[in-house]
Design an enzyme around this catalytic site. Structure first.
Site, PDB file in Angstrom:
ATOM      1  N   LYS A  82      27.243  39.135  33.900  1.00  0.00           N
ATOM      2  CA  LYS A  82      27.916  39.913  34.949  1.00  0.00           C
ATOM      3  C   LYS A  82      27.709  41.405  34.686  1.00  0.00           C
ATOM      4  CE  LYS A  82      32.462  40.268  37.251  1.00  0.00           C
ATOM      5  NZ  LYS A  82      33.872  39.875  37.195  1.00  0.00           N
ATOM      6  N   SER A 157      35.523  37.739  41.425  1.00  0.00           N
ATOM      7  CA  SER A 157      34.525  38.783  41.570  1.00  0.00           C
ATOM      8  C   SER A 157      33.201  38.465  40.865  1.00  0.00           C
ATOM      9  CB  SER A 157      35.069  40.091  40.997  1.00  0.00           C
ATOM     10  OG  SER A 157      35.343  39.946  39.614  1.00  0.00           O
ATOM     11  N   SER A 181      38.644  35.649  38.471  1.00  0.00           N
ATOM     12  CA  SER A 181      37.264  35.954  38.854  1.00  0.00           C
ATOM     13  C   SER A 181      36.184  35.059  38.266  1.00  0.00           C
ATOM     14  CB  SER A 181      36.938  37.394  38.514  1.00  0.00           C
ATOM     15  OG  SER A 181      37.445  38.201  39.536  1.00  0.00           O
TER      16      SER A 181
HETATM   17  N1  GLN Z   1      40.707  38.524  42.967  1.00  0.00           N
HETATM   18  C1  GLN Z   1      41.447  39.190  41.945  1.00  0.00           C
HETATM   19  C2  GLN Z   1      41.429  40.685  42.202  1.00  0.00           C
HETATM   20  O1  GLN Z   1      40.861  41.076  43.149  1.00  0.00           O
HETATM   21  C3  GLN Z   1      40.895  38.875  40.606  1.00  0.00           C
HETATM   22  C4  GLN Z   1      39.742  39.696  40.207  1.00  0.00           C
HETATM   23  C5  GLN Z   1      39.257  39.420  38.820  1.00  0.00           C
HETATM   24  O2  GLN Z   1      39.632  38.425  38.182  1.00  0.00           O
HETATM   25  N2  GLN Z   1      38.429  40.324  38.321  1.00  0.00           N
HETATM   26  O3  GLN Z   1      41.983  41.445  41.486  1.00  0.00           O
END
Ligand code: GLN
Length: 487
Positions: A82, A157, A181
């Site tokens: 990532k 994400s 994410s």
């Molecule tokens: N969807 C969650 C957010 O937008 C989690 C994001 C993540 O785990 N990086 O914060």
């Protein structure tokens, strides 16, 4: 005949060790898949694939294998990373214009470990900007597509990592999980994603979004592959004071399928309003399967879990507003403006460098932390966080694992959740785990309209082995992990 890129990482590893296939063939196979479909998937950040370096490394490893040298535990396995994890000499963009031209001068601890284990880093994957999102639609480089249906999001994400693993464009990948994410893309892409106990994996070299919530985490095609990768990335790190100095098991060697005596708790709040009917049916079917395999289950109630979404978003945005303050174009990040006072220059750089979702979160987080509102929002959220922790500790007195859906429904279409609040609601089942710091895995457990459904298995602190075993037992007795996306 099965193509090399279709076999799992652990099987591939055995074949390379026994010299049935060469590392170079493995790398070629993965890159042939990338060349075939990456145009459609867009899982990698443009310009962030490292074919030549990967092939050079593969040749070196092949020589070493022939010489029967001492081999690393991930020897020759192509891995995608990532793009918020630092890898020396690569761009680490975080899916943002702000860091579009930032080249990492150092390796994150997990990368150092991967390199020592002789994994081959093949590229950096697309993500929601600074890991803020649930769909990968928030990337400056445009969205990644779900290999099961190109009209749909891969989740976020870590959507790039999820998509490339599902689409056979990498053997496995690393993502980061701040509020779901890694589990969300695992669920939407039909693969395995594990968020570990807070402090088990070093965050050194991970670009921070919300430090008290996040962990770097594996995305793999099987539970066995997950254990294989976990063995390498866990452990105490003097460079990250939040890692814990405690012995970790060999997760792979300890994998087993005997579920006799395992007590499963099903929280009523995870199966009530909001969950799609088919998703619910599939998860309950999976629980029946686990019962057949020897486990016992019962339902129970959480007292405070309904408050976890607002609690998560206040804490995550507050931490983000502080973490992202450094990107002003003077100390870090894009510099577009040189004229004017320092604060005018800061504002301009941040306005142009950050996308709308990141700017929204910085503003909301700054508001929640400001004097006069701190007690009402941030401090209150911290108190709710403790209540949530107590909820889970109470449940774990009666149960060994807690099971529920990972996401309320299958992957949605691009643009379908354009209102930020409705997107935040998708995180309802994943964020409590990060607030409390527990480990949880998402594994495929069925389909709805040919789109994968993920089951979430949550464990006690540092009991990754228990959730891996439950997941492994389920996987060994079902075929969902063998299904391939149509692309
Ligand atoms: N969807 C969650 C957010 O937008 C989690 C994001 C993540 O785990 N990086 O914060």
């Amino acid at each position: 005949m099965t193509k090399i890129h279709d076999i799992s990482a652990s099987v591939c590893l055995e074949k390379m060790r026994s010299q049935e296939i060469a590392v170079e063939e493995v790398v070629h196979s993965i890159f042939s898949k990338i060349e075939e479909i990456e145009d459609k998937i867009r899982g990698y950040v443009p310009g962030s694939l490292y074919k030549d370096i990967a092939l050079k490394k593969a040749k070196e490893l092949d020589k070493k294998i022939k010489k029967d040298g001492k081999l690393g535990s991930l020897c020759g396995l192509p891995i995608a990373i990532k793009d918020c994890i630092n890898v020396t000499g690569t761009r680490t963009t975080c899916g943002s214009h702000m860091l579009e031209n930032y080249t990492s001068p150092y390796d994150a601890t997990v990368i150092r470990k991967l390199k020592a284990a002789e994994a081959i880093i093949i590229g950096k994957t697309n993500m929601d900007e600074f890991a803020m999102g649930t769909s990968t639609e928030n990337s400056y480089f445009g969205p990644t597509r779900n290999p099961w249906d190109l009209e749909r999001v891969p989740g976020g994400s870590s959507g790039g990592s999820g998509a490339v693993v599902a689409a056979r464009e990498a053997m496995f990948a690393l993502g980061s999980d701040t509020g779901g994410s890694v589990r969300c893309p695992a669920s939407y892409c039909g693969i395995v994603g594990l968020k570990t106990t807070y402090g088990l994996v070093s965050r050194y070299g991970l670009v921070s979004y919300a430090c008290s919530l996040e962990q770097i985490a594996p995305l793999t095609r099987t539970v066995k592959d997950c254990a294989l990768l976990l063995n390498v990335i866990t452990g105490y790190d003097p460079l990250d004071s939040t890692t814990l100095n405690r012995a970790v098991p060999n997760y792979l060697d300890a994998l087993e399928t005997d579920l006799k005596g395992v007590k499963i708790g099903l929280p009523n709040q995870y199966f009530s309003e909001g969950i799609d009917k088919t998703v619910k049916t599939r998860i309950l079917k999976a629980v029946e399967k686990l019962e057949e395999l020897g486990a016992k289950f019962d339902t129970f109630d959480f007292e405070h879990v309904d408050h976890s979404l607002p609690c998560y978003y206040i804490i995550a945005m507050s931490e983000a507003s502080s973490n992202l303050a450094r990107y002003d174009g003077m100390r870090y990040g894009l510099r577009v403006e040189d004229d004017g006072e320092w604060n005018e220059i800061y504002s301009k750089n941040r306005q142009i460098g950050f996308g709308p979702e990141v700017r929204r979160r910085i503003m909301l987080g700054t508001y929640a932390l400001s004097s006069g509102y701190y007690d009402a929002y941030y401090l209150k959220a911290l108190k709710v966080r403790t209540l949530l922790k107590n909820d889970f500790l109470r449940a774990f007195k009666d149960f060994d694992v807690i099971i529920g859906p990972t996401m309320p429904d299958v992957a949605f279409k691009f643009g379908e959740l354009s209102d930020p609040l409705s997107m935040y609601l998708m995180d309802i089942y994943t964020v409590p785990i990060n607030l409390v710091g527990l480990p949880a895995i998402s594994i495929p457990c069925g389909f709805k309209n040919e789109l994968p459904i993920g089951m979430q298995i949550i464990g006690r602190f540092f009991e990754e082995q228990t959730i891996l075993n439950v997941a492994h037992a389920y996987e060994q007795n079902t075929q969902f992990h063998e299904m391939k996306p149509p692309t």
